[in-house]
Design a protein around this motif. Structure first.
Motif, PDB file in Angstrom:
ATOM      1  N   THR A 147       1.824 -15.697 -20.662  1.00  0.00           N
ATOM      2  CA  THR A 147       1.290 -17.051 -20.836  1.00  0.00           C
ATOM      3  C   THR A 147       1.354 -17.853 -19.537  1.00  0.00           C
ATOM      4  N   SER A 148       2.412 -17.662 -18.749  1.00  0.00           N
ATOM      5  CA  SER A 148       2.513 -18.377 -17.474  1.00  0.00           C
ATOM      6  C   SER A 148       1.415 -17.932 -16.518  1.00  0.00           C
ATOM      7  N   LEU A 149       1.173 -16.628 -16.455  1.00  0.00           N
ATOM      8  CA  LEU A 149       0.120 -16.115 -15.587  1.00  0.00           C
ATOM      9  C   LEU A 149      -1.251 -16.613 -16.048  1.00  0.00           C
ATOM     10  N   TYR A 150      -1.483 -16.602 -17.358  1.00  0.00           N
ATOM     11  CA  TYR A 150      -2.786 -17.053 -17.847  1.00  0.00           C
ATOM     12  C   TYR A 150      -2.977 -18.551 -17.607  1.00  0.00           C
ATOM     13  N   LEU A 151      -1.925 -19.332 -17.775  1.00  0.00           N
ATOM     14  CA  LEU A 151      -2.037 -20.767 -17.531  1.00  0.00           C
ATOM     15  C   LEU A 151      -2.447 -21.030 -16.088  1.00  0.00           C
ATOM     16  N   PHE A 152      -1.866 -20.290 -15.155  1.00  0.00           N
ATOM     17  CA  PHE A 152      -2.235 -20.434 -13.748  1.00  0.00           C
ATOM     18  C   PHE A 152      -3.698 -20.046 -13.524  1.00  0.00           C
ATOM     19  N   VAL A 153      -4.119 -18.931 -14.129  1.00  0.00           N
ATOM     20  CA  VAL A 153      -5.510 -18.480 -13.977  1.00  0.00           C
ATOM     21  C   VAL A 153      -6.472 -19.509 -14.573  1.00  0.00           C
ATOM     22  N   PHE A 154      -6.144 -20.060 -15.737  1.00  0.00           N
ATOM     23  CA  PHE A 154      -7.018 -21.039 -16.385  1.00  0.00           C
ATOM     24  C   PHE A 154      -7.177 -22.291 -15.536  1.00  0.00           C
ATOM     25  N   LEU A 155      -6.074 -22.843 -15.042  1.00  0.00           N
ATOM     26  CA  LEU A 155      -6.150 -24.059 -14.229  1.00  0.00           C
ATOM     27  C   LEU A 155      -6.909 -23.806 -12.923  1.00  0.00           C
ATOM     28  N   ALA A 156      -6.664 -22.639 -12.307  1.00  0.00           N
ATOM     29  CA  ALA A 156      -7.389 -22.313 -11.079  1.00  0.00           C
ATOM     30  C   ALA A 156      -8.888 -22.182 -11.344  1.00  0.00           C
ATOM     31  N   ALA A 157      -9.250 -21.531 -12.449  1.00  0.00           N
ATOM     32  CA  ALA A 157     -10.665 -21.372 -12.788  1.00  0.00           C
ATOM     33  C   ALA A 157     -11.314 -22.715 -13.102  1.00  0.00           C
ATOM     34  N   ALA A 158     -10.593 -23.596 -13.809  1.00  0.00           N
ATOM     35  CA  ALA A 158     -11.143 -24.905 -14.166  1.00  0.00           C
ATOM     36  C   ALA A 158     -11.422 -25.755 -12.936  1.00  0.00           C
ATOM     37  N   VAL A 159     -10.736 -25.477 -11.826  1.00  0.00           N
ATOM     38  CA  VAL A 159     -10.948 -26.234 -10.593  1.00  0.00           C
ATOM     39  C   VAL A 159     -11.979 -25.552  -9.692  1.00  0.00           C
ATOM     40  N   PHE A 160     -11.832 -24.253  -9.484  1.00  0.00           N
ATOM     41  CA  PHE A 160     -12.637 -23.575  -8.475  1.00  0.00           C
ATOM     42  C   PHE A 160     -14.023 -23.173  -8.978  1.00  0.00           C
ATOM     43  N   ILE A 161     -14.209 -22.950 -10.278  1.00  0.00           N
ATOM     44  CA  ILE A 161     -15.544 -22.612 -10.773  1.00  0.00           C
ATOM     45  C   ILE A 161     -16.515 -23.788 -10.594  1.00  0.00           C
ATOM     46  N   PRO A 162     -16.157 -25.028 -10.946  1.00  0.00           N
ATOM     47  CA  PRO A 162     -17.074 -26.141 -10.643  1.00  0.00           C
ATOM     48  C   PRO A 162     -17.283 -26.349  -9.141  1.00  0.00           C
ATOM     49  N   ILE A 163     -16.240 -26.132  -8.334  1.00  0.00           N
ATOM     50  CA  ILE A 163     -16.419 -26.267  -6.890  1.00  0.00           C
ATOM     51  C   ILE A 163     -17.396 -25.216  -6.375  1.00  0.00           C
ATOM     52  N   HIS A 164     -17.280 -23.994  -6.898  1.00  0.00           N
ATOM     53  CA  HIS A 164     -18.186 -22.930  -6.487  1.00  0.00           C
ATOM     54  C   HIS A 164     -19.629 -23.221  -6.910  1.00  0.00           C
ATOM     55  N   GLY A 165     -19.810 -23.879  -8.055  1.00  0.00           N
ATOM     56  CA  GLY A 165     -21.160 -24.139  -8.543  1.00  0.00           C
ATOM     57  C   GLY A 165     -21.747 -25.465  -8.139  1.00  0.00           C
ATOM     58  N   ARG A 166     -21.045 -26.230  -7.284  1.00  0.00           N
ATOM     59  CA  ARG A 166     -21.544 -27.560  -6.936  1.00  0.00           C
ATOM     60  C   ARG A 166     -22.836 -27.525  -6.124  1.00  0.00           C
ATOM     61  N   GLN A 167     -23.088 -26.435  -5.373  1.00  0.00           N
ATOM     62  CA  GLN A 167     -24.288 -26.378  -4.545  1.00  0.00           C
ATOM     63  C   GLN A 167     -25.559 -26.278  -5.381  1.00  0.00           C
ATOM     64  N   HIS A 168     -25.431 -25.792  -6.627  1.00  0.00           N
ATOM     65  CA  HIS A 168     -26.591 -25.699  -7.507  1.00  0.00           C
ATOM     66  C   HIS A 168     -26.591 -26.785  -8.585  1.00  0.00           C
ATOM     67  N   ALA A 169     -25.600 -27.658  -8.594  1.00  0.00           N
ATOM     68  CA  ALA A 169     -25.509 -28.696  -9.619  1.00  0.00           C
ATOM     69  C   ALA A 169     -26.430 -29.862  -9.286  1.00  0.00           C
ATOM     70  N   SER A 170     -26.832 -30.599 -10.308  1.00  0.00           N
ATOM     71  CA  SER A 170     -27.668 -31.781 -10.123  1.00  0.00           C
ATOM     72  C   SER A 170     -27.321 -32.797 -11.201  1.00  0.00           C
ATOM     73  N   CYS A 171     -27.751 -34.047 -10.983  1.00  0.00           N
ATOM     74  CA  CYS A 171     -27.488 -35.094 -11.966  1.00  0.00           C
ATOM     75  C   CYS A 171     -28.287 -34.866 -13.249  1.00  0.00           C
ATOM     76  N   ALA A 172     -29.411 -34.157 -13.148  1.00  0.00           N
ATOM     77  CA  ALA A 172     -30.262 -33.939 -14.321  1.00  0.00           C
ATOM     78  C   ALA A 172     -29.754 -32.812 -15.207  1.00  0.00           C
ATOM     79  N   THR A 173     -29.265 -31.737 -14.604  1.00  0.00           N
ATOM     80  CA  THR A 173     -28.869 -30.547 -15.375  1.00  0.00           C
ATOM     81  C   THR A 173     -27.386 -30.251 -15.330  1.00  0.00           C
ATOM     82  N   GLY A 174     -26.629 -30.887 -14.426  1.00  0.00           N
ATOM     83  CA  GLY A 174     -25.199 -30.595 -14.311  1.00  0.00           C
ATOM     84  C   GLY A 174     -24.967 -29.213 -13.706  1.00  0.00           C
ATOM     85  N   LEU A 175     -23.848 -28.603 -14.071  1.00  0.00           N
ATOM     86  CA  LEU A 175     -23.568 -27.246 -13.613  1.00  0.00           C
ATOM     87  C   LEU A 175     -24.483 -26.247 -14.319  1.00  0.00           C
ATOM     88  N   LEU A 176     -24.724 -25.132 -13.669  1.00  0.00           N
ATOM     89  CA  LEU A 176     -25.536 -24.093 -14.283  1.00  0.00           C
ATOM     90  C   LEU A 176     -24.778 -23.450 -15.441  1.00  0.00           C
TER      91      LEU A 176
END
Length: 226
Positions: A147-176
């Motif tokens: 559970t500790s390992l998964y909690l770390f993976v979840f928090l990291a994914a919740a931060v870095f996945i939107p950062i990774h997708g920001r180049q394709h994000a827009s105000c009209a459609t949001g993240l892909l």
């Protein structure tokens, strides 16, 4: 003769002084009118300055609107927005993917729940009284690290996945949807780990209805956190 000349000189000087006094009186009489004219002129100048500033502000606002419109036109030429039909098609496509993955994980959980209700995997503790007080003891040597390992993976994914997708994000459609689906896979891995730990735990089943309620409620809570 000297007195006569002095008298004439005095009269001339007196006449000049009277003329000067009259001139000063006339200027004093005209001074309020001059002050009023000056005040009116200053008021007109101030009004003109305020009007000019307002006109300049309106002109800048119109220029800003024109600039925004030109920017939108350029963006549409460079990268035209997707049509409504394409957006709906993508929503249906990824909605189907979300539903299939959720259904598979839920089905696995229901099979575990049915097995526990059937008595599979449930072994009472040696002391029956202790088993009544502590119905579901956890295997801590597996539970805490996983559970500790998964909690770390979840928090990291919740931060870095939107950062990774920001180049394709827009105000009209949001993240892909592709970015959201990556995070959804991480969430489903966590649900599968919950079911796996629940399978390894020596406890009775909670019931199908209660299990579905806990599964759906915790899933909504995790998605809300994301």
């Amino acid at each position: 003769a000297a007195l006569k000349d002095l008298h004439e000189s005095t009269q001339e000087e007196s006449s000049d002084v009277k003329k000067e006094v009259k001139h000063l009186e006339k200027e004093l009489d005209e001074l309020p009118t001059a002050l009023e004219d000056l005040h009116e002129k200053l008021a007109e100048d101030r009004s003109e300055a305020v009007s000019a500033a307002k006109d300049m502000k309106d002109h800048l606002a119109r220029m800003r609107v024109s600039l925004d419109e030109a920017t939108e036109e350029v963006n549409e030429v460079i990268m035209p927005p997707p049509s409504r039909k394409v957006l709906q098609q993508r929503q249906y496509e990824f909605g189907l993917k979300f539903a299939i993955v959720s259904a598979v994980v839920l089905l696995v959980g229901l099979l575990v729940e049915i097995g526990k209700k059937a008595g599979f995997g449930y072994r009472p503790l040696p002391d029956e009284s202790e088993a009544k007080e502590q119905k579901c003891p956890f295997a801590w040597r597996w539970y805490m690290p996983i559970t500790s390992l998964y909690l770390f993976v979840f928090l990291a994914a919740a931060v870095f996945i939107p950062i990774h997708g920001r180049q394709h994000a827009s105000c009209a459609t949001g993240l892909l949807w592709e970015d959201h689906f990556r995070m959804f896979v991480v969430v489903m891995v966590g649900k599968f780990l919950e079911i796996f730990i629940y399978f390894l735990t020596r406890c009775e089943g909670v019931g199908i209805i209660k299990f579905c309620f806990k599964f759906g409620g915790s899933l909504l809570a995790v998605l809300d956190m994301y």
